[in-house]
Design a protein around this motif. Structure first.
Motif, PDB file in Angstrom:
ATOM      1  N   GLU A  29       0.827  -1.199   0.000  1.00  0.00           N
ATOM      2  CA  GLU A  29       0.000   0.000   0.000  1.00  0.00           C
ATOM      3  C   GLU A  29       0.866   1.256   0.000  1.00  0.00           C
ATOM      4  O   GLU A  29       0.512   2.262  -0.614  1.00  0.00           O
ATOM      5  N   ASP A  30       1.978   1.209   0.707  1.00  0.00           N
ATOM      6  CA  ASP A  30       2.926   2.313   0.716  1.00  0.00           C
ATOM      7  C   ASP A  30       4.254   1.787   0.187  1.00  0.00           C
ATOM      8  O   ASP A  30       4.911   0.985   0.861  1.00  0.00           O
ATOM      9  N   ALA A 116       0.137   8.654  -4.077  1.00  0.00           N
ATOM     10  CA  ALA A 116      -0.507   8.194  -5.306  1.00  0.00           C
ATOM     11  C   ALA A 116      -1.476   9.246  -5.812  1.00  0.00           C
ATOM     12  O   ALA A 116      -2.089   9.985  -5.024  1.00  0.00           O
ATOM     13  N   ALA A 117      -1.614   9.334  -7.137  1.00  0.00           N
ATOM     14  CA  ALA A 117      -2.545  10.292  -7.728  1.00  0.00           C
ATOM     15  C   ALA A 117      -3.965   9.933  -7.300  1.00  0.00           C
ATOM     16  O   ALA A 117      -4.364   8.770  -7.292  1.00  0.00           O
ATOM     17  N   ARG A 118      -4.711  10.949  -6.918  1.00  0.00           N
ATOM     18  CA  ARG A 118      -6.082  10.721  -6.470  1.00  0.00           C
ATOM     19  C   ARG A 118      -6.972  10.374  -7.651  1.00  0.00           C
ATOM     20  O   ARG A 118      -6.902  11.002  -8.709  1.00  0.00           O
ATOM     21  N   GLY A 191      -6.298  10.002 -15.511  1.00  0.00           N
ATOM     22  CA  GLY A 191      -6.930  10.854 -14.511  1.00  0.00           C
ATOM     23  C   GLY A 191      -8.354  11.191 -14.914  1.00  0.00           C
ATOM     24  O   GLY A 191      -9.176  10.315 -15.170  1.00  0.00           O
ATOM     25  N   ILE A 192      -8.659  12.495 -15.009  1.00  0.00           N
ATOM     26  CA  ILE A 192     -10.010  12.926 -15.351  1.00  0.00           C
ATOM     27  C   ILE A 192     -10.173  13.124 -16.858  1.00  0.00           C
ATOM     28  O   ILE A 192     -11.239  13.539 -17.305  1.00  0.00           O
TER      29      ILE A 192
END
Length: 260
Positions: A29-30, A116-118, A191-192
């Motif tokens: 996770e990390d 991490a990128a959201r 991403g978006i």
């Protein structure tokens, strides 16, 4: 817990611990935790090297007690010496393993891991940022072939004017529940942003996610449920000006005032 006295018990516990580590290390996770794991593994390699040496020594020093299943001591001693040689070779190979793990740990220690990128929130609609075809699209398709889709998305993001792009899409109706694509179109997401492109027809489009939390303009057209491509443009969409009710008609001569 290790006994530090019973090699059979401690070997079984070490085997179970490594089995657990193999399962737990499938996902980190990390990623920063990898450095600590490498440190423990490095210590484990050193201990394993020592264990192999001690096993080899035990076979060598006790070879006079070795017999085969038929009771032949000479054959048993030969097997003991063979096991000693293999264990010594394995211990020597671990020196290379230790060196590689140590180098990996040194390199890992120089990494500054970023968060991490959201992930974007739930998406209900997509707004068109830009749609290119012809020569303009060919330039972007060349970027895709040369540098990949992420580079193309970064390039096309320059057409995104933020809130102005959203408002223009809402007013002009370039808002979609489902992104318009053809049978030969390819899509990719970063991403978006979502990129669609078609080498055969020379088309490129960039869309941006409009999260569910964004309330649509009450006067804007509703999102299109039937996908259709926006008109080709080489710049960001521009909000169309509303008609002036008080302006003279373009199809009739202007009214002249009359004196009373």
């Amino acid at each position: 817990m290790p006994t530090f006295q019973n090699p059979t018990t401690d070997a079984a516990e070490a085997s179970e611990a490594l089995r657990g580590l193999a399962h737990a290390s499938r996902v980190f996770e990390d990623p920063a935790d990898t450095y600590a794991v490498l440190g423990d593994l490095l210590a484990g390699v050193r201990s394993l090297r020592q264990v192999l040496d001690q096993l080899a020594t035990s076979h060598l020093t006790n070879r006079v007690r070795a017999h085969d299943d038929a009771g032949d001591q000479t054959a048993g001693a030969t097997y003991a010496l063979a096991a000693t040689a293999e264990l010594q070779q394995a211990a020597a190979l671990l020196d290379g393993v230790h060196q590689r793990v140590d180098a990996a740990m040194a390199a890992s220690g120089r990494i500054a891991w970023h968060p991490a990128a959201r992930e974007p929130g739930p998406v209900s609609r997509w707004v068109s940022v830009v749609f290119l075809q012809g020569q303009d699209a060919d330039e972007v398709l060349a970027i895709i072939d040369r540098d990949g889709t992420d580079a193309a998305i970064e390039h096309l993001s320059g057409f995104d004017l933020g809130e102005e792009t959203i408002q223009a899409a809402l007013v002009n109706g370039y808002v979609y529940d489902t992104i318009p694509t053809g049978p030969l179109d390819r899509t990719t997401t970063n991403g978006i942003n979502k990129l669609t492109y078609n080498h055969d027809h020379g088309l490129v489009s960039l869309f941006r996610a409009l999260p569910e939390t964004r309330e649509p303009d009450a006067q804007a057209p509703s999102a299109r449920t039937t996908p259709s491509r926006p008109p080709s443009r080489s710049h960001a969409p521009v909000v169309e000006e509303e008609d002036d009710w008080f302006a003279p008609s373009q199809s009739s001569p202007a009214l002249r005032g009359r004196a009373l």
